[in-house]
Every structure is written in C-alpha cells, then in structure tokens.
Design a protein around this motif. Structure first.
Motif: not given
Length: 314
Positions: A246-252
């Motif tokens: 979830x964190x990585x998808x948000x940053x991406x």
C-alpha cells in the motif's frame, strides 16, 4: 416520501468554481436534499459571494463557515456532524454531477441496510474525448475493494449518514489521502459496497502546476505522515505485506501523477527544467525503487490489483 439526502460541499478559495458546482446540485431531479456548504476560512471573497448571492438561490442551502482554516477532513466532519439527512454524499467545489445523480443513488440505497455504501463511475477528459470510467454493477466487502486497489473520486460516493457518524467521520490529523482515510475506517467495521455501473460525475482534478515544487514535496511528506498514522490499523486488519504494498503503491501513484501533470513544464519551462535537474537523483532513486517493488510484487504474487473499472468513450 423520499428520504432527505445531505449534500456536503467543502470549499476553500474557489469562488470562481463554486457556483457551477452548486448549480449542478440544485438542478438534481431528486428534490428532497439539503446542501451544506462548509467554507474552510476562505480569503478570496467566497464568504461574501455565499452570503450575498448563493444563499438566496435556494432555501435548501445551509452555510457553515470556519473561523480558521482546519483542513479538508475537519471541514467534511463539520458537515457530517450537522447533517439532517438519512443519506449523505460529497461534492467538492470543482466537481459536477449529472442531474440524476442523487435519484439513482437514493433508489439503490433503499434496498440495502445502513452498513452499505455506494459508488459510481466518473467521466474523464482525455485527448479531447470524454471517457467513462465505470465499474460493473457488483457487491463486495469494502475491504475487498481496497485490496483490489480502487478508491473512486469522493464526488462519486454515497453513504448512510448513520455509518459515517458511527465511525466519527474522518481523522482530522490526516491532511493527505483523506478519501482513503474514510474508506479504511469503514472497512474496519466490515462495511459493504455496491458499485453502480453508471458514470454520474465529472471530477475537477484542478491542476496546481504553478506550485509544482511546493506541492510535490508537501504531498509526499503529507502522505508519509498519513501512512504512519494508518500503519497499526492497516497491519491489524490487512497484514504487514499489504501495508508495505500500500505504501509503495501510494508513492508510485504520486510520482507518476506528478510527472504526468508537469511533463510539458519539464519540456518547455526553464524553471521546470531546473527543478527536474536539481532533483534528478531523487527521482531516479524513487522511480527505481518503485519499479523494483512492483516487479517483486508481481513475481511473488503477494498482492495483485485487478481492474474493477473499465474505460469507454461516450
């Protein structure tokens, strides 16, 4: 008799856009509505416009001004706490509804209990064409929809007022990712969702390219803070693997949207080129990390997003 529907418009320094949004609400085919305009301490003449003009247009309008700027989450909570309607829906001050928006949602909501929420598709302008980004009509746990990776524009959502008040509305400490905050809180109490296969809203997506440096840094920092606030609850309800994903998808998503929105500036504007050159190391690093994460996620089958929504020309 049709149940009362509360419509929340939160506004801040958008006096040029607010009247058009309000008109799309007042022109709804469903007439039993109350419109709560929450002005989060605008400084551009919004209050004068509302008091001298907009309030006179319709007796269904209620105006609640904030004496100081509190942020979007608090502004929406003001409307939730003051709502009189059985149902509740949001329309930001740069969004436009189709005339049948409330009627379609209200008719669907009659068939469901209060632990259900509802959302529809939306219209998107792209390359001179209007696309309908629409779901299939289906029911599922809201938690499942979040795992599948979708949160619709807030102007395409419809709720029972009681369930929003039950969870206490939004966490006022969340400044970025406000729409996800509400859905996450609702998912923790096993709320269900009905997707409606119609495109009933045109979200504004107002650009802020003239402040791209400040906005990007502010957005990244804001989401970082929100992810920290959400961490314990997400891990408890979804697991640590999902939280990392979830964190990585948000940053991406933020990185991709930032580059896409400012691509022309990077190409033609010396300020944009200077900003890109100055921060090239950061952009290369975050892009590499995020692509690597997406590849690992795909290979390991940890969390896979599937397309709930489809696009078509209208």
């Amino acid at each position: 008799m049709d149940s009362l529907v509360t419509v929340c418009i939160t506004t801040y320094n958008r006096m040029d856009l607010l009247p058009k949004t309000l008109r799309s609400i007042l022109d709804q085919t469903y007439k039993n509505i109350e419109v709560i305009i929450v002005d989060d301490c605008s400084t551009d003449g919004t209050e004068e416009l509302i008091l001298t003009s907009l309030l006179k247009q319709d007796s269904r309008i209620r105006y609640i001004p904030h004496k100081k700027n509190k942020g979007l989450a608090s502004a929406r909570n003001t409307a939730i706490n003051n709502a009189k309607g059985k149902y509740f829906t949001f329309c930001d001050d740069d969004d436009i509804w189709d005339k049948s928006f409330v009627e379609i949602f209200a008719s669907e909501a009659l068939n469901y209990e209060s632990n259900w929420c509802f959302c529809c598709g939306y219209k998107l302008k792209k390359s001179g064409k209007v696309l309908c980004v629409s779901p299939n009509k289906m029911e599922m746990l809201l938690k499942r929809a979040i795992i599948e990776g979708y949160t619709p524009p807030v102007a395409g959502q419809f709720y029972n007022t009681s369930i929003l008040q039950e969870i206490g509305g939004y966490n006022h400490n969340i400044k970025s990712g406000v729409d996800h905050d509400l859905w996450l809180s609702l998912s923790y109490i096993n709320t269900n969702i009905l997707f409606i296969d119609k495109c009933l809203v045109s979200p504004g997506f107002a650009g802020e390219t003239n402040r791209m440096t400040t906005d990007f840094e502010k957005r990244i920092n804001g989401i970082g803070n929100s992810l920290s606030v959400w961490r314990d609850d997400i891990v408890r309800n979804y697991g640590n693997n999902f939280y990392v994903h979830f964190c990585n998808e948000y940053k991406y998503y933020l990185f991709k949207r930032f580059v896409k929105n400012n691509l022309n500036i990077f190409k033609s504007n010396h300020v944009g080129k200077r900003f890109l050159f100055k921060n090239k190391g950061y952009f290369v690093r975050i892009f590499s990390e995020l692509i690597k994460n997406k590849i690992n996620t795909y290979i390991n089958h940890e969390v896979r997003f599937s397309p709930l929504f489809r696009k078509k020309n209208i």
